[in-house]
Design a protein around this motif. Structure first.
Motif, short mmCIF file in Angstrom:
data_model
loop_
_atom_site.label_atom_id
_atom_site.label_comp_id
_atom_site.label_asym_id
_atom_site.label_seq_id
_atom_site.Cartn_x
_atom_site.Cartn_y
_atom_site.Cartn_z
N GLN A 144 -8.93 -3.40 66.09
CA GLN A 144 -9.99 -4.03 65.30
C GLN A 144 -11.22 -4.33 66.15
O GLN A 144 -12.36 -4.15 65.70
N THR A 176 -16.14 -6.68 58.29
CA THR A 176 -14.73 -6.55 57.96
C THR A 176 -13.85 -6.64 59.21
O THR A 176 -12.84 -7.35 59.23
N TYR A 177 -14.24 -5.95 60.27
CA TYR A 177 -13.42 -5.92 61.49
C TYR A 177 -13.46 -7.27 62.21
O TYR A 177 -12.49 -7.65 62.87
N GLU A 179 -13.93 -10.27 60.54
CA GLU A 179 -13.24 -11.24 59.70
C GLU A 179 -11.73 -11.08 59.77
O GLU A 179 -11.00 -12.05 59.55
N ARG A 180 -11.23 -9.90 60.07
CA ARG A 180 -9.78 -9.72 60.19
C ARG A 180 -9.20 -10.46 61.40
O ARG A 180 -8.02 -10.80 61.40
N ALA A 291 -10.95 -8.79 53.94
CA ALA A 291 -10.72 -8.69 55.38
C ALA A 291 -9.82 -9.81 55.87
O ALA A 291 -8.91 -9.60 56.68
N ASN A 292 -10.05 -11.04 55.40
CA ASN A 292 -9.19 -12.15 55.78
C ASN A 292 -7.75 -11.93 55.32
O ASN A 292 -6.80 -12.21 56.06
N ASP A 294 -6.35 -8.98 54.72
CA ASP A 294 -5.82 -7.88 55.55
C ASP A 294 -5.35 -8.40 56.91
O ASP A 294 -4.28 -8.03 57.39
N GLY A 295 -6.19 -9.24 57.53
CA GLY A 295 -5.85 -9.76 58.84
C GLY A 295 -4.61 -10.64 58.80
O GLY A 295 -3.76 -10.60 59.69
#
Length: 373
Positions: A144, A176-177, A179-180, A291-292, A294-295
């Motif tokens: 990420q 996105t990257y 927030e993950r 994104a959150n 997904d993370g």
């Protein structure tokens, strides 16, 4: 927090919510927070796990932090409203001097105190499923951060060339990257996360506003400013600093902190994103939502062998809640993008909020399972 353990630092174990006027239990350290005070019942402990119970007797929302060497965040509790009490359990296997802080209004360096840990250093588990979980999450984290660096270069290049429309399209992709894995940035010192992600509403007197949201306002509201390109360059430098921190020889992952990060990512949605406060100018909030989620899901996936062994039923419940929330978010997806969040009505936001709360309720139990409590 998800990561970072130096020789004299240690991981967050467990954060839990409690009700109003919940007194400290035997063995817990009572912290009484106010608008201008942070009174700690005692400032010493033996190596091992240390439990703080923080009561907010002030009129402002507050936070409580525990710091290790180099101001690394070892544990935190955010968003403690007036009259509420929260619990924080921190593992401190190494003797030394730590720091605690209350942050009335959730701003600034806070009201700090030294906290001394004495006794023999305790051995850490370096093998088995815990080590596999740490290694698995580390691979995800590196992937990420690498993608964040690459997409940020495209974003900044568009800004510097004056291609505002391309920069607007790239903005939520790049975020996105970030927030993950945002809890990772929050764990580093020198205000790395605020430099990258501070919102205008959170600026204090004398603050220099940098990062994603400063550029967001320039792109969507007032147009490029004389210093926009400089701010964009600063964003790249701060992202490189994050990458260097993750890649440092003394950087490590603790599985219980991974579980804490999974919860923190969901709390981020519930605390600021559901209201539309996060991407106030671009209304790209739903990208951040996904994104959150997904993370959080990736963090739980890295811990799944431990969870399946110790509480398989909880894993099944978590899977169901993730599926439900993913389905709720999917209705707002249009191709490779999401609808603007200002088009999502109050009833729809309420449905999203309920799904997030349901997921958060089961994910909040993972820390205790992984910690063995």
């Amino acid at each position: 927090m998800i990561a970072v353990a130096l020789a004299a630092t240690a991981p967050l174990l467990l954060v839990s919510c409690t009700g109003k006027s919940d007194p400290a239990a035997p063995g817990e350290i009572a912290v009484t927070a106010g608008d201008s005070a942070c009174d700690i019942a005692r400032d010493t402990a033996e190596t091992g796990t240390v439990t703080f119970r923080i009561a907010n007797n002030g009129t402002k929302v507050t936070e409580f932090y525990v710091y290790g060497t180099g101001d690394r965040v070892l544990g935190e509790v955010e968003n403690i409203g007036p009259g509420l009490t929260r619990q924080l359990i921190v593992s401190m296997p190494d003797p030394g001097t730590y720091r605690t802080a209350c942050k009335p209004g959730m701003v600034g360096d806070g009201i700090r105190h030294d906290f001394t840990v004495t006794g023999q250093a305790q051995q850490r588990d370096e093998s088995g499923k815990l080590a596999d979980a740490a290694a698995g999450y580390k691979r995800y984290l590196v992937s990420q951060v690498t993608a964040l660096q690459e997409t940020a270069k495209t974003f900044v290049s568009a800004i510097e060339s004056g291609d505002i429309e391309t920069a607007k399209k790239q903005y939520p992709v790049t975020r996105t990257y970030y927030e993950r894995i945002e809890p990772v940035a929050e764990s580093f010192p020198d205000d790395l996360d605020p430099r990258l992600d501070l919102r205008e509403a959170d600026l204090a007197a004398g603050d220099t506003w940098t990062g994603f949201h400063r550029l967001e306002k320039d792109l969507w509201v007032r147009g490029p400013q004389p210093d926009t390109n400089r701010i964009a360059g600063r964003l790249l430098a701060d992202i490189d600093e994050l990458a260097a921190g993750v890649g440092a020889a003394d950087y490590s992952i603790d599985p219980v902190q991974v579980a804490g990060g999974a919860q923190t990512l969901l709390d981020e949605i519930a605390r600021t994103k559901i209201t539309g406060e996060e991407d106030l100018f671009s209304h790209t909030d739903l990208w951040d939502f996904q994104a959150n989620v997904d993370g959080s899901q990736a963090a739980i996936a890295s811990l799944r062998p431990i969870l399946d062994e110790r509480d398989a039923e909880l894993g099944i419940q978590i899977d169901r809640r993730f599926t439900e929330l993913d389905g709720e978010l999917a209705q707002y997806r249009r191709g490779d993008a999401y609808v603007a969040y200002d088009t999502v009505g109050a009833a729809q936001r309420g449905a999203l909020s309920r799904r997030i709360d349901a997921l958060s309720a089961v994910v909040s139990q993972v820390q205790g399972v992984v910690a063995g409590s």
